[in-house]
Design an enzyme around this catalytic site. Structure first.
Site, PDB file in Angstrom:
ATOM      1  N   ARG A  95       0.859  -1.208  -0.099  1.00  0.00           N
ATOM      2  CA  ARG A  95      -0.045  -0.135   0.023  1.00  0.00           C
ATOM      3  C   ARG A  95       0.838   1.250  -0.040  1.00  0.00           C
ATOM      4  O   ARG A  95       1.673   1.360   0.805  1.00  0.00           O
ATOM      5  CB  ARG A  95      -0.922  -0.124   1.078  1.00  0.00           C
ATOM      6  CG  ARG A  95      -1.483  -1.231   1.509  1.00  0.00           C
ATOM      7  CD  ARG A  95      -2.002  -1.515   2.873  1.00  0.00           C
ATOM      8  NE  ARG A  95      -3.367  -0.652   3.122  1.00  0.00           N
ATOM      9  CZ  ARG A  95      -4.065  -0.387   4.131  1.00  0.00           C
ATOM     10  NH1 ARG A  95      -3.566  -0.994   5.560  1.00  0.00           N
ATOM     11  NH2 ARG A  95      -5.113   0.272   4.236  1.00  0.00           N
ATOM     12  N   GLY A 104      -4.385   9.358  -6.478  1.00  0.00           N
ATOM     13  CA  GLY A 104      -3.437   9.830  -7.643  1.00  0.00           C
ATOM     14  C   GLY A 104      -2.211   9.034  -7.701  1.00  0.00           C
ATOM     15  O   GLY A 104      -1.549   8.743  -8.760  1.00  0.00           O
ATOM     16  N   ARG A 340      -8.170   7.606   9.785  1.00  0.00           N
ATOM     17  CA  ARG A 340      -7.755   8.851   9.419  1.00  0.00           C
ATOM     18  C   ARG A 340      -8.816   9.915   9.969  1.00  0.00           C
ATOM     19  O   ARG A 340      -9.994   9.374   9.860  1.00  0.00           O
ATOM     20  CB  ARG A 340      -7.386   8.905   8.115  1.00  0.00           C
ATOM     21  CG  ARG A 340      -8.398   9.015   7.059  1.00  0.00           C
ATOM     22  CD  ARG A 340      -8.070   9.072   5.525  1.00  0.00           C
ATOM     23  NE  ARG A 340      -9.274   8.212   4.857  1.00  0.00           N
ATOM     24  CZ  ARG A 340      -8.949   7.748   3.738  1.00  0.00           C
ATOM     25  NH1 ARG A 340      -7.769   8.137   3.041  1.00  0.00           N
ATOM     26  NH2 ARG A 340     -10.006   7.519   2.935  1.00  0.00           N
ATOM     27  N   HIS A 457     -17.162  48.917  -6.739  1.00  0.00           N
ATOM     28  CA  HIS A 457     -18.620  49.443  -6.143  1.00  0.00           C
ATOM     29  C   HIS A 457     -19.482  48.269  -6.009  1.00  0.00           C
ATOM     30  O   HIS A 457     -19.939  47.866  -5.054  1.00  0.00           O
ATOM     31  CB  HIS A 457     -19.262  50.482  -7.004  1.00  0.00           C
ATOM     32  CG  HIS A 457     -20.560  50.964  -6.556  1.00  0.00           C
ATOM     33  ND1 HIS A 457     -21.829  50.222  -6.893  1.00  0.00           N
ATOM     34  CD2 HIS A 457     -21.023  51.945  -5.659  1.00  0.00           C
ATOM     35  CE1 HIS A 457     -22.883  50.765  -6.407  1.00  0.00           C
ATOM     36  NE2 HIS A 457     -22.385  51.810  -5.712  1.00  0.00           N
ATOM     37  N   ARG A 564     -21.323  54.571   6.341  1.00  0.00           N
ATOM     38  CA  ARG A 564     -21.014  55.639   5.115  1.00  0.00           C
ATOM     39  C   ARG A 564     -22.242  56.604   4.933  1.00  0.00           C
ATOM     40  O   ARG A 564     -23.279  56.217   4.459  1.00  0.00           O
ATOM     41  CB  ARG A 564     -20.607  54.694   3.918  1.00  0.00           C
ATOM     42  CG  ARG A 564     -19.688  53.806   4.128  1.00  0.00           C
ATOM     43  CD  ARG A 564     -19.746  52.926   2.825  1.00  0.00           C
ATOM     44  NE  ARG A 564     -18.939  51.784   2.697  1.00  0.00           N
ATOM     45  CZ  ARG A 564     -19.279  50.478   3.066  1.00  0.00           C
ATOM     46  NH1 ARG A 564     -20.442  50.392   3.724  1.00  0.00           N
ATOM     47  NH2 ARG A 564     -18.525  49.492   3.150  1.00  0.00           N
ATOM     48  N   SER A 766      -9.023  54.458  12.354  1.00  0.00           N
ATOM     49  CA  SER A 766      -9.577  53.428  11.469  1.00  0.00           C
ATOM     50  C   SER A 766      -8.781  53.132  10.286  1.00  0.00           C
ATOM     51  O   SER A 766      -8.886  53.937   9.453  1.00  0.00           O
ATOM     52  CB  SER A 766     -11.077  53.585  11.509  1.00  0.00           C
ATOM     53  OG  SER A 766     -11.395  52.392  10.720  1.00  0.00           O
ATOM     54  N   GLY A 768      -8.315  52.769   6.562  1.00  0.00           N
ATOM     55  CA  GLY A 768      -8.985  52.554   5.426  1.00  0.00           C
ATOM     56  C   GLY A 768      -8.072  51.726   4.204  1.00  0.00           C
ATOM     57  O   GLY A 768      -7.577  52.344   3.535  1.00  0.00           O
ATOM     58  N   THR A 769      -7.913  50.626   4.396  1.00  0.00           N
ATOM     59  CA  THR A 769      -7.135  49.933   3.497  1.00  0.00           C
ATOM     60  C   THR A 769      -7.379  49.681   2.032  1.00  0.00           C
ATOM     61  O   THR A 769      -6.738  49.258   1.454  1.00  0.00           O
ATOM     62  CB  THR A 769      -6.779  48.448   4.181  1.00  0.00           C
ATOM     63  OG1 THR A 769      -7.952  47.826   4.478  1.00  0.00           O
ATOM     64  CG2 THR A 769      -5.983  48.632   5.612  1.00  0.00           C
ATOM     65  N   ASN A 770      -8.741  50.042   1.686  1.00  0.00           N
ATOM     66  CA  ASN A 770      -9.190  49.931   0.251  1.00  0.00           C
ATOM     67  C   ASN A 770      -8.240  51.236  -0.311  1.00  0.00           C
ATOM     68  O   ASN A 770      -7.580  50.949  -1.350  1.00  0.00           O
ATOM     69  CB  ASN A 770     -10.425  50.236   0.022  1.00  0.00           C
ATOM     70  CG  ASN A 770     -11.242  49.048   0.615  1.00  0.00           C
ATOM     71  OD1 ASN A 770     -10.650  47.938   0.947  1.00  0.00           O
ATOM     72  ND2 ASN A 770     -12.553  49.336   0.629  1.00  0.00           N
ATOM     73  N   CYS A 833     -11.375  49.399   8.690  1.00  0.00           N
ATOM     74  CA  CYS A 833     -12.699  49.159   8.197  1.00  0.00           C
ATOM     75  C   CYS A 833     -12.658  48.962   6.907  1.00  0.00           C
ATOM     76  O   CYS A 833     -13.693  48.955   6.228  1.00  0.00           O
ATOM     77  CB  CYS A 833     -13.523  50.723   8.605  1.00  0.00           C
ATOM     78  SG  CYS A 833     -12.880  51.967   7.951  1.00  0.00           S
ATOM     79  N   TYR A 853      -9.801  46.615  16.842  1.00  0.00           N
ATOM     80  CA  TYR A 853     -10.889  45.701  16.271  1.00  0.00           C
ATOM     81  C   TYR A 853     -10.624  45.801  14.942  1.00  0.00           C
ATOM     82  O   TYR A 853     -10.011  46.570  14.215  1.00  0.00           O
ATOM     83  CB  TYR A 853     -12.347  46.548  16.751  1.00  0.00           C
ATOM     84  CG  TYR A 853     -12.402  47.989  16.445  1.00  0.00           C
ATOM     85  CD1 TYR A 853     -12.965  48.246  15.101  1.00  0.00           C
ATOM     86  CD2 TYR A 853     -12.097  48.857  16.909  1.00  0.00           C
ATOM     87  CE1 TYR A 853     -13.237  49.266  14.421  1.00  0.00           C
ATOM     88  CE2 TYR A 853     -12.153  50.188  16.164  1.00  0.00           C
ATOM     89  CZ  TYR A 853     -12.662  50.513  14.961  1.00  0.00           C
ATOM     90  OH  TYR A 853     -12.681  51.609  14.581  1.00  0.00           O
TER      91      TYR A 853
END
Ligand code: ADP
Ligand code: MG
Ligand code: MG
Length: 882
Positions: A95, A104, A340, A457, A564, A766, A768-770, A833, A853
């Site tokens: 085996r 596979g 398993r 958007h 927003r 806060s 705003g990582t965008n 955020c 947070y």
């Protein structure tokens, strides 16, 4: 060096912790022996041999042969049988098995050790000729297929032939003479294929061992590792387990089965399995006969059945997890052949983890680590029925921007979506979406856009609504005029049905059935409670309306991290007032419009505060450039002009004046309120009055006013003064007190560089990582979809930075902001955020840099809660290691 590990008769040289070198199967067998579970004796050749084999031109370490022979002797002693001897011959299975379970690779060969002589010996020693020849023909067939590469259909054809001749339906009904005939016919197949079936048992064994090691690099195995992103260099290769045979095909008191210790689809503590009498190995899975439920084993022996159940308990206690096992019963005696940890659905994962804590098997932390954030996500969104999905035609693939499966008729305008969406499910198909489309998006079950990235958007709004969205699907050509889109030769017309998967980005033609998950049920709620207890970070939600806020609360948000305000401006009863404000020619006119907006906004905030009932709510002052509020098409311009009592020409003039070459870098965020402080004043009044009026009702809230896009400390100082003055005046008028905070978004790289100065003016940051990602890379959020595909495909970026924080670049800025900000203001509260607030990897990162947070879309809150717990646990483990 030791290459072979023996197990059996109560001793095992290996153990469950040695998966690296024994493979999952070999380690499991050794561990079961150590746990006193009946396992047929055997030995495992280490995966280190596989490594050696490929590094040394497919040769073995010189000592291997001797070691294998030595262990074969031990096996003979343990079983009282002899390999290749006519009298009571020892048979083995060979085996494969690597550290990670990997279909596979080579299939298992059973009954190795049989030849023309030993088969007679086996018949004699067992007094069962039928069984002996059944085993022999199985062996020749498997050895041919697996070790010699002979097409297995050739063997199957012969089985069909004999079954026809004997007019029987099943393999086990073939007569003894029929089996003997098969053996001879099989040998002829070998000759016709220029292959030799070795009569020498030692040769059989080594050919089989070679075959296992060679299978490590066969195409199937390599493809499997590539597709599943299994890194080859982290694995030594496959191990080979050689296990003495036990026989489920010895008659009606024998059989073979597979089982789960709990139900793998629901997680219920209910044994679940299948069993076949008088059968061997793969017969159960191969579907040769319909298997019976596990209970069928009682027909052989009630005692054996109970022993099996008892072993399930031992295994679960031993592994502290739900197991998936293979077993064989030889003349009522039970042997375990594999164990398993079981694959399970998301629902089962949650239930099993929770139950096992209650049963005292695992700790709460262990339970949390057992569940993946992807599984939580799956539980919160509809998903495709697997069967139905297999039959569907995939026509294109875009970015999976908002998870969940959706199926509906396509429409090309938000207006159509609104008209039809209430009657039947529709999917809105657009080049891109804008604020005007929000109502249409809300009326659709899913959104498909040809352009845009993960923070476009369409993506942001869809996530906020918890709706499925595929964006940036460049392959589709939309023709608004003829109401259709095309992908290559396929044309999809308005009202045709499509299905989209917002997790994978797949777009299918036609209907795929979707399954609605159970959501935050009791089990998940309990798990997430434990998560909150474990986490350092807490989770807020991005919510603009009381409805969003309600959803967020249901999913366990501890507050709102981003409201927003401009989203409130688009509602039909206020958009015209907003437009009036924008086209105003002087401050007085503007003030008149703002005066009309004030009571409306105040009511909005009151409703939001009331829903959140005293929890933290961060409200961001107006952020987008003003032109976003104005119409674009000629018809719309005419209509709006009429409403505003100005000429279309005047309106066009305003639109022209507001035009910017780079709106993302233009007149927006705090830059707007610096030009028009009266907007900030109106919004501050609305927020503070709302809080004051609620206070009179007995609901205390601490509003957090957030100023976007600050890059210069003077920007913040200027606006803060205005806000403070406005707020304090109102509070004084009411002759009362109110605690409120003023803080800023950190989304301009410069803000990170001068964070110490900014922190002196701010109660909170806060991230705003965008925008921070957009500006750090200089990648437009709205257009990056076009080239990010290439970046990812060519490996220039490993990950979409709009999905997972780019820790090296953007992350360094964030860290700088924390390290400069905190010493300057020790009460500074830190959050995030941006869309990354719901991404598990990003959450792990922000946990490590000490934020307080994360805030994410409401439907993402449960995922973020678990991710925050994972981050805390992993961090603790890391600290312990250091
Ligand atoms: P897979 O990885 O495909 O499950 P296995 O090595 O587990 O392959 O074996 C295939 C089948 O053969 C399983 O049903 C297993 O229980 C059975 N089997 C393997 N070794 C033996 C053995 N020594 N005696 C009886 N059955 C065996
Ligand atoms: Mg198996
Ligand atoms: Mg922003």
């Amino acid at each position: 060096m030791k290459f072979v590990y023996f197990f059996g008769n109560g001793i095992a040289e290996g153990s469950g912790s040695m998966k690296d070198i024994l493979g999952g199967k070999g380690a499991g067998l050794a561990e079961m022996v150590l746990a006193n579970i009946p396992v047929p004796a055997g030995f495992t050749i280490s995966a280190e041999v596989c490594d050696y084999y490929y590094k040394h031109n497919k040769t073995y370490p010189p000592s291997l042969k001797e070691e294998v022979e030595h262990n074969l002797k031990r096996l003979e002693e343990a079983t009282g049988k002899k390999f290749g001897y006519k009298n009571n011959p020892l048979l083995v299975s060979v085996r494969s098995g690597a550290k990670i379970s990997m279909p596979g690779m080579m299939d298992t060969i059973l009954n190795l050790g049989l030849n023309d002589e030993t088969v007679v010996g086996l018949a004699n020693s067992t007094n069962n000729e039928r069984f002996a020849f059944d085993s022999y023909r199985r062996f020749i067939q498997m050895f041919g297929d697996v070790a010699c590469g002979i097409d297995k259909e050739l063997f199957e054809d012969k089985i069909k032939e004999i079954k026809n001749k004997e007019s029987v339906k099943f393999d086990h009904e073939i007569s003894i003479d029929g089996l003997k005939w098969l053996v001879e016919e099989y040998k002829k197949i070998y000759s016709s294929q220029n292959k030799i079936f070795p009569q020498d048992v030692s040769e059989q064994l080594w050919v089989a061992i070679d075959a296992v090691f060679n299978s490590w690099m066969n195409k199937r195995a390599i493809d499997y590792r590539r597709i599943n992103k299994i890194k080859e260099d982290e694995l030594l290769g496959t191990a080979v387990s050689i296990v003495s045979m036990v026989f489920g095909n010895m008659g009606s008191d024998s059989g073979t089965g597979v089982a789960f210790t709990r139900d793998p689809s629901t997680g219920e503590k209910k044994r679940y399995g299948e069993f076949l009498i008088n059968a061997q190995g793969e017969d159960v899975v191969a579907g040769i006969r319909n298997p019976y439920p596990l209970e069928h084993l009682k027909q052989i022996s009630q005692q054996t059945y109970e022993e099996l159940l008892n072993i399930f308990d031992i295994l679960e206690k031993h592994y502290k997890d739900m197991q998936d096992v293979e077993f064989t019963v030889e003349r009522k005696k039970l042997y375990m052949l594999q164990t398993r940890s079981a694959k399970r659905t998301a629902k089962a994962a949650v239930k099993v983890a929770k139950d096992m804590v209650n049963e005292g098997l695992i700790t709460e932390e262990e339970a949390l680590l057992r569940i993946s954030t992807d599984q939580i996500d799956q539980l919160l969104h509809p998903f495709f029925d697997e069967k139905s999905k297999k039959q569907a035609t995939l026509i294109a693939k875009g970015l999976g921007a908002s998870p969940g499966a959706a199926c509906g008729k396509i429409v090309f305008s938000a207006q159509k979506a609104e008209e039809i969406g209430s009657k039947e499910p529709v999917i809105l198909v657009r080049h891109e979406t804008s604020a005007e489309d929000v109502a249409g998006m809300a009326a659709s079950v899913g959104i498909l856009t040809a352009q845009g990235g993960r923070t476009s958007h369409a993506a942001v709004v869809a996530r906020g609504m918890g709706k499925s969205a595929v964006v940036g699907c460049e392959a589709i050509n939309i023709d608004y005029k003829n109401l259709q889109f095309s992908v290559n030769d396929v044309i999809v017309k308005e009202f045709d049905t499509i299905s989209i998967d917002g997790s994978t980005g797949e777009v299918f033609l036609g209907e795929i059935k979707t399954v609605i998950p159970s959501g935050l049920d009791e089990d998940l709620a309990q798990i997430l409670k434990w998560a909150d207890k474990t986490s350092r970070l807490y989770v807020r939600a991005n919510a603009d309306t009381p409805q969003d806020a309600k959803t967020a609360l249901e999913f366990g948000a501890k507050g709102i991290g981003l409201c927003r305000t401009e989203h409130m401006f688009f509602a039909p009863d206020r958009i015209n007032i907003v437009r009036q404000m924008i086209v105003s020619k002087n401050t007085k006119e503007r003030q008149q419009a703002l005066d009309k907006l004030l009571p409306i906004q105040k009511e909005d905030f009151k409703a939001l505060f009331r829903t959140m009932n005293g929890l933290e709510v961060t409200i961001r002052l107006i952020d987008p450039p003003l032109h976003e509020f104005l119409p674009q098409t000629k018809d719309a311009i005419n209509e709006v002009a009429k409403n505003l009592n100005i000429t279309p020409l005047e309106l066009q003039e305003t639109i022209k004046n507001l035009h910017e070459f780079n709106p993302m870098l233009g007149h927006r965020g705090c830059r707007l309120t610096i030009t028009y402080p009266e907007i900030a004043i109106m919004q501050t009044k609305a927020i503070i009055l709302a809080a004051l009026e609620l206070k009179e009702e007995g609901i205390d809230c601490i509003p957090e006013i957030m100023i976007p896009l600050v890059g210069i400390d003077e920007e913040l100082k200027y606006l803060k003064n205005i806000i403070k003055q406005t707020a304090d005046e109102l509070i004084k008028e009411k002759n009362t007190t109110l605690h409120y905070l003023i803080g800023t978004m950190i989304e301009v790289p410069r803000a990170c560089a001068v964070a110490d100065k900014i922190a002196k003016e701010a109660d909170f940051f806060s991230f705003g990582t965008n925008d921070l990602t957009q500006m750090t890379f200089g990648f437009s959020r709205d257009d990056a979809g076009k080239f990010l595909f290439d970046y990812l495909a060519k490996g220039i970026l490993k990950e979409d930075p709009f999905k997972t924080i780019d820790t090296q670049g953007v992350g360094t800025f964030m860290k700088m902001a924390v390290e400069k900000g905190k010493p300057a203001n020790e009460n500074l509260r830190l959050g995030i955020c941006g869309e990354h607030g719901g991404d598990p990897e990003s959450i792990e990162f922000v946990n490590s840099i000490g934020l307080d947070y994360v805030s994410c879309s409401p439907y993402r809150v449960p995922v973020a809660r678990l991710a925050a717990a994972h981050a805390a646990i992993n961090n603790k483990t890391k600290e312990n290691l250091d």
